[in-house]
Motif scaffolding. Structure first.
Motif, PDB file in Angstrom:
ATOM      1  N   LEU A 141       0.898  -1.273  -0.048  1.00 43.56           N
ATOM      2  CA  LEU A 141       0.098  -0.110   0.128  1.00 43.56           C
ATOM      3  C   LEU A 141       0.810   1.290  -0.123  1.00 43.56           C
ATOM      4  CD1 LEU A 141      -2.901   0.993   0.465  1.00 43.56           C
ATOM      5  CD2 LEU A 141      -2.575   1.139   2.837  1.00 43.56           C
ATOM      6  N   PRO A 182       0.328   4.719   1.258  1.00 49.68           N
ATOM      7  CA  PRO A 182      -0.793   5.160   2.082  1.00 49.68           C
ATOM      8  C   PRO A 182      -1.216   6.842   1.444  1.00 49.68           C
ATOM      9  CG  PRO A 182       1.118   5.450   3.165  1.00 49.68           C
ATOM     10  CD  PRO A 182       1.330   4.657   1.989  1.00 49.68           C
ATOM     11  N   ASN A 183      -2.321   7.216   1.772  1.00 53.87           N
ATOM     12  CA  ASN A 183      -2.530   8.735   1.541  1.00 53.87           C
ATOM     13  C   ASN A 183      -1.652   9.742   1.960  1.00 53.87           C
ATOM     14  OD1 ASN A 183      -3.291   8.885   4.350  1.00 53.87           O
ATOM     15  ND2 ASN A 183      -5.652   8.916   3.883  1.00 53.87           N
ATOM     16  N   ASP A 206      -1.275   2.472  -9.356  1.00 55.22           N
ATOM     17  CA  ASP A 206      -2.118   1.534  -8.837  1.00 55.22           C
ATOM     18  C   ASP A 206      -2.469   0.270  -9.884  1.00 55.22           C
ATOM     19  OD1 ASP A 206      -4.227   1.276  -6.743  1.00 55.22           O
ATOM     20  OD2 ASP A 206      -5.390   0.800  -8.383  1.00 55.22           O
ATOM     21  N   ARG A 209      -1.354  -0.923  -4.406  1.00 56.21           N
ATOM     22  CA  ARG A 209      -2.391  -0.274  -4.424  1.00 56.21           C
ATOM     23  C   ARG A 209      -2.209   1.030  -3.742  1.00 56.21           C
ATOM     24  NH1 ARG A 209      -5.172  -2.716  -8.028  1.00 56.21           N
ATOM     25  NH2 ARG A 209      -5.815  -4.870  -7.412  1.00 56.21           N
ATOM     26  N   ASP A 223      -3.818   4.140  -1.961  1.00 57.43           N
ATOM     27  CA  ASP A 223      -5.008   4.721  -0.998  1.00 57.43           C
ATOM     28  C   ASP A 223      -5.402   6.141  -1.342  1.00 57.43           C
ATOM     29  OD1 ASP A 223      -6.533   5.642   0.917  1.00 57.43           O
ATOM     30  OD2 ASP A 223      -5.494   5.222   2.787  1.00 57.43           O
ATOM     31  N   THR A 241      -7.689   7.875  -0.648  1.00 59.66           N
ATOM     32  CA  THR A 241      -8.712   8.850   0.437  1.00 59.66           C
ATOM     33  C   THR A 241      -7.838   9.965   0.603  1.00 59.66           C
ATOM     34  OG1 THR A 241      -7.834   7.614   2.373  1.00 59.66           O
ATOM     35  CG2 THR A 241      -9.903   6.686   1.404  1.00 59.66           C
TER      36      THR A 241
END
Length: 333
Positions: free
Chosen positions: A158, A160-161, A299, A319, A321, A323
């Protein structure tokens, strides 16, 4: 010998030996951690303990590996009781290519002069492989988090945002378990994707620490061997089913500025790294990564790392994030 950890939908766990194209179940073994602690307590080699507990039960490795089985791969090692007792850490600047890439990241700020990173690498070249019984120069060291950040083959890594980027780092990880007295034992080695935020690091080398606190992956196999002298491999990134980038890679002591013994001393010299029953996953450095050649992952990109003699390839998708990052407020008691 190569072994894997598995789990099914009922959260039942098992450990199996790789005998291509099969996985052979080990009797009464729910985790590598349990097996290793048993071997330590009984003072027998782990491989001998496993050989004495092999069953006739087999799984299709292809079905497990491709996600078509009731059993799924776990990371090659974990702490089955509490991920907080598994430390993820690593040693950077062990390979010339990684030092060169780090130098390029910060050339603009140094006007072409040797960076601190290149200086540390050179210290390793000059003093990282001491004579027997001697202590060599201290390497760079970084912390990646605890076992909650460890991912299995086929699991996503991931961005992260609050992150700036995410990129693969193909490596070997050395796996250790401490006994009840805190004495560390090396269990073996696993293929690894150390995965870092290189854009954040490039902003300023003092951002190296936060750029490393990201998910990472090891596996699928834990290789029970004492030596990793000269290992060749391949790293690749696929996008939409097509190869975006790939490169030959090398690792092992013959390709590193430090001996394994020197890296181990400088990791376990700290008393808090020798707490009883802890697991340590220690990344041994990178030979190449796509960011160093101007590639920015997106992504869904598939990252693959494979080393000759170290089992099947480690595959993980990236992936993002997407958000919005929001402020986390700390409460006051």
């Amino acid at each position: 010998m190569r072994i894997v950890q598995l789990i099914n939908a009922q959260h039942q766990r098992c450990v199996a030996v790789v005998e291509e194209p099969h996985l052979v179940l080990i009797r009464n073994a729910s985790s590598v951690y349990q097996l290793a602690q048993s071997a330590i307590e009984q003072q027998v080699p782990l491989q001998k303990l496993i050989e004495g507990n092999l069953t006739d039960e087999q799984f299709s490795y292809d079905e497990v590996y491709e996600g078509q089985s009731d059993w799924q791969l776990l990371p090659a090692i974990d702490h089955p009781d509490d991920p907080r007792f598994c430390m993820l850490s690593g040693t950077g600047l062990t390979h010339k290519a990684s030092a060169d890439n780090r130098q390029k990241m910060h050339d603009a700020a140094t006007a072409g002069q040797a960076t601190d990173s290149m200086k540390i690498y050179q210290w390793g070249v000059e003093g990282g492989k001491p004579d027997a019984g001697q202590i060599g120069v201290q390497p760079e060291w970084f912390y990646k988090g605890n076992g909650s950040m460890l991912r299995a083959p086929n699991e996503a890594l991931l961005v992260p945002n609050y992150g700036n980027d995410g990129g693969e780092e193909p490596e070997l990880a050395a796996i250790y378990i401490n006994d009840r007295d805190g004495t560390p034992y090396r269990v073996g080695f696993a293929t690894a994707n150390e995965f870092s935020d290189h854009v954040m690091e490039k902003k300023n080398y003092l951002y190296l620490a936060p750029s490393k606190i990201r998910t990472c992956a090891i596996g699928p196999e834990l290789v029970l061997t004492e030596a990793v002298e000269d290992i060749q491999g391949r790293v690749a990134v696929e996008r939409a089913g097509q190869t975006l980038w790939e490169k030959d890679i090398r690792t092992g002591e013959a390709n590193m500025a430090h001996s394994l013994q020197n890296l181990e001393y400088h990791h376990f010299k700290y008393p808090n790294h020798r707490l009883p029953f802890d697991v340590h996953v220690h990344f041994l450095g990178a030979d190449a990564f796509s960011f160093g050649e101007g590639i920015r992952l997106q992504d869904g990109d598939l990252m693959q790392v494979q080393w000759e003699g170290m089992g099947r390839a480690l595959k993980n998708r990236l992936r993002m994030d997407t958000t919005k990052e929001t402020l986390l407020t700390v409460r006051v008691l």
